[in-house]
Design an enzyme around this catalytic site. Structure first.
Site, PDB file in Angstrom:
ATOM      1  N   ASP A  54       0.763  -1.243   0.000  1.00  0.00           N
ATOM      2  CA  ASP A  54       0.000   0.000   0.000  1.00  0.00           C
ATOM      3  C   ASP A  54       0.804   1.308   0.000  1.00  0.00           C
ATOM      4  O   ASP A  54       0.493   2.216  -0.743  1.00  0.00           O
ATOM      5  CB  ASP A  54      -0.922   0.051   1.228  1.00  0.00           C
ATOM      6  CG  ASP A  54      -1.887  -1.119   1.286  1.00  0.00           C
ATOM      7  OD1 ASP A  54      -1.801  -2.030   0.446  1.00  0.00           O
ATOM      8  OD2 ASP A  54      -2.738  -1.118   2.185  1.00  0.00           O
ATOM      9  N   GLU A  87       1.894  -9.327  11.593  1.00  0.00           N
ATOM     10  CA  GLU A  87       1.599  -8.964  10.200  1.00  0.00           C
ATOM     11  C   GLU A  87       2.912  -8.711   9.451  1.00  0.00           C
ATOM     12  O   GLU A  87       3.082  -9.150   8.320  1.00  0.00           O
ATOM     13  CB  GLU A  87       0.706  -7.723  10.173  1.00  0.00           C
ATOM     14  CG  GLU A  87       0.238  -7.328   8.789  1.00  0.00           C
ATOM     15  CD  GLU A  87      -0.704  -6.122   8.794  1.00  0.00           C
ATOM     16  OE1 GLU A  87      -0.902  -5.525   9.888  1.00  0.00           O
ATOM     17  OE2 GLU A  87      -1.221  -5.766   7.729  1.00  0.00           O
TER      18      GLU A  87
HETATM   19  C1  DGY Z   1      -5.859  -1.791   4.174  1.00  0.00           C
HETATM   20  O1  DGY Z   1      -6.984  -1.365   4.388  1.00  0.00           O
HETATM   21  O2  DGY Z   1      -4.878  -1.556   4.887  1.00  0.00           O
HETATM   22  C2  DGY Z   1      -5.644  -2.705   3.081  1.00  0.00           C
HETATM   23  O3  DGY Z   1      -4.324  -3.004   2.866  1.00  0.00           O
HETATM   24  C3  DGY Z   1      -6.323  -2.283   1.838  1.00  0.00           C
HETATM   25  O4  DGY Z   1      -6.513  -3.468   1.160  1.00  0.00           O
END
Ligand code: DGY
Length: 426
Positions: free
Chosen positions: A167, A396
């Protein structure tokens, strides 16, 4: 690791998978991610298969039950209501029978399905489930090249950073400058209720994520229009490598199952993609880098997306150079593989995809390096991943300098990858 420790670690990983299992799909983690995510599910299926093959096939079937009529497989399926996540279905408004997001994610399904099939103990079940999935995955691959490669270059673009799965990577910083923030509707983030804001994307990035979402929503989620209308079009080597690997794996599987047309179409996509990938090679960085399609130039950013092409059948000399570059980077980090070069001033050891180690990426890089004959480096990556688990649990992601666990905890795909790493050794 002695075998008792291996068994214990696998048992702990299975516990995480069971905790997050919703019956027909698995959530990535409680709180932060309460729905089904596309590439999370496909990689999770590999872990599930070690103790329940039927459940593993169902994980992928459930995702593909929500494929769009045009072939796209959305990045989130909102199976149940939850106010714990933003942006939820009321923001996406995609008008699907079951609410979904309107963008996609790395196409790892073809790879996952082939691996499930090859290892299956229940071959009858595997043939039945793989045969049903083949045309759906093929339709998704076709969708990518039709909608995200309008000039037939052989490589597809992402139109939103969330599609890459990485992201807030430094790779997107320059292209994100072009994404405006005017007109973004007021919103409240939920992610920072569940995770430390210092480990997450910034507000400036969220504003742009939402601007793009609103922009695409304003175009009625019509995929024939979104690519050209997006101010953000980036060709990511990692994203393309996953698609190319999946196309090659789907071609092999289709051949085994006697589906010649699907085999030929996917073989051609994979071959064209590997040849086109050459254009993303950077001698200066010793790895692949992104191409910004709107600006018409390569992006000067050395991230883990540029190592992922080893997951596809790239030339031997490129795989060797990537192994050497990871070796160099390993000298700057305690744990590998950091998601960005620690020597870059923009590196941030704790902030999501701007530095931390992610086990899913380690898994794909190690798989590719081993296949290319670099088994020593593949083993180092695997060992580093297992050290992180032993020291910091099923997080994570992890700080590559300190090993600190970051983001969500009891994380599904991390647990699935640990099972993969350990079973692969056994
Ligand atoms: C989030 O909301 O952090 C996700 O990575 C989007 O898919």
């Amino acid at each position: 690791m002695i075998s008792l420790a291996i068994d214990e670690t696998i048992a702990r990983a299975v516990e995480v998978l069971r905790e997050n299992d919703q019956g027909t799909y698995t959530i990535p983690t409680k709180g932060l991610y309460p729905f089904q995510w596309n590439w999370d599910s496909c990689l999770t299926a590999l872990g599930l298969a070690h103790y329940d093959e039927a459940r593993a096939w169902t994980e992928i079937d459930t995702l593909f039950a929500h494929q769009w009529p045009d072939g796209m497989v959305p990045h989130i399926v909102f199976h149940v209501w939850s106010d714990g996540y933003f942006p939820g279905p009321e923001v996406w408004r995609t008008n699907r029978p079951t609410a979904t997001s309107g963008i996609t994610q790395p196409a790892v399904a073809g790879f996952a399905v082939r691996r499930l099939f090859d290892r299956a103990k229940d071959k009858t079940l595997a043939v039945e489930r793989a045969r049903a999935l083949l045309p759906k995955i093929d339709a998704w691959h076709r969708w990518f090249y039709e909608n995200r490669d309008p000039n037939g270059e052989g490589l597809v673009a992402i139109i939103h950073p969330w599609e890459s799965g990485r992201d807030n990577s430094i790779d997107w910083d320059d292209a994100f400058e072009r994404v405006p923030t005017e007109g973004v509707e007021p919103y409240t983030r939920r992610d920072i209720l569940h995770a430390d804001p210092a480990h997450r994307p910034t507000k400036a990035q969220y504003d742009r994520y939402i601007w793009l979402l609103q922009h695409f929503r304003g175009l009625g989620w019509d995929n024939a229009r979104l690519h050209d209308a997006s101010p953000f079009q980036v060709v990511d080597p990692g994203f393309n490598a996953i698609l190319i690997r999946s196309a090659a794996d789907l071609a092999d599987l289709a051949e085994t199952l006697g589906e010649k047309d699907i085999a030929n179409a996917n073989r051609a996509r994979a071959e064209k993609g590997v040849a086109a990938m050459e254009r993303l090679w950077s001698d200066a960085h010793g790895q692949y880098i992104c191409f910004d399609r709107v600006a018409g130039k390569l992006v000067d950013s050395a991230s883990v997306g540029g190592f992922l092409p080893v997951f596809a059948a790239i030339p031997e000399s490129r795989a060797a150079a990537i192994a050497a570059t990871i070796e160099r980077i390993a000298g700057k980090a305690h744990y590998i593989v950091p998601s960005h070069d620690p020597g870059d001033a923009r590196f941030d050891a704790k902030r999501y995809w701007r530095g931390p180690v992610w086990l899913v990426v380690n898994y794909m890089i190690a798989d590719g390096l081993a296949a290319a004959g670099h088994s020593q480096m593949a083993q180092r990556i695997t060992q580093s991943s297992l050290d992180l688990i032993a020291e910091s649990g099923f997080a994570e992601y992890y700080d590559p300098l300190s090993g600190e666990p970051l983001g969500g905890s009891r994380f599904t795909w991390t647990a699935a990858m640990v099972i993969e790493f350990l079973k692969g050794r056994g």
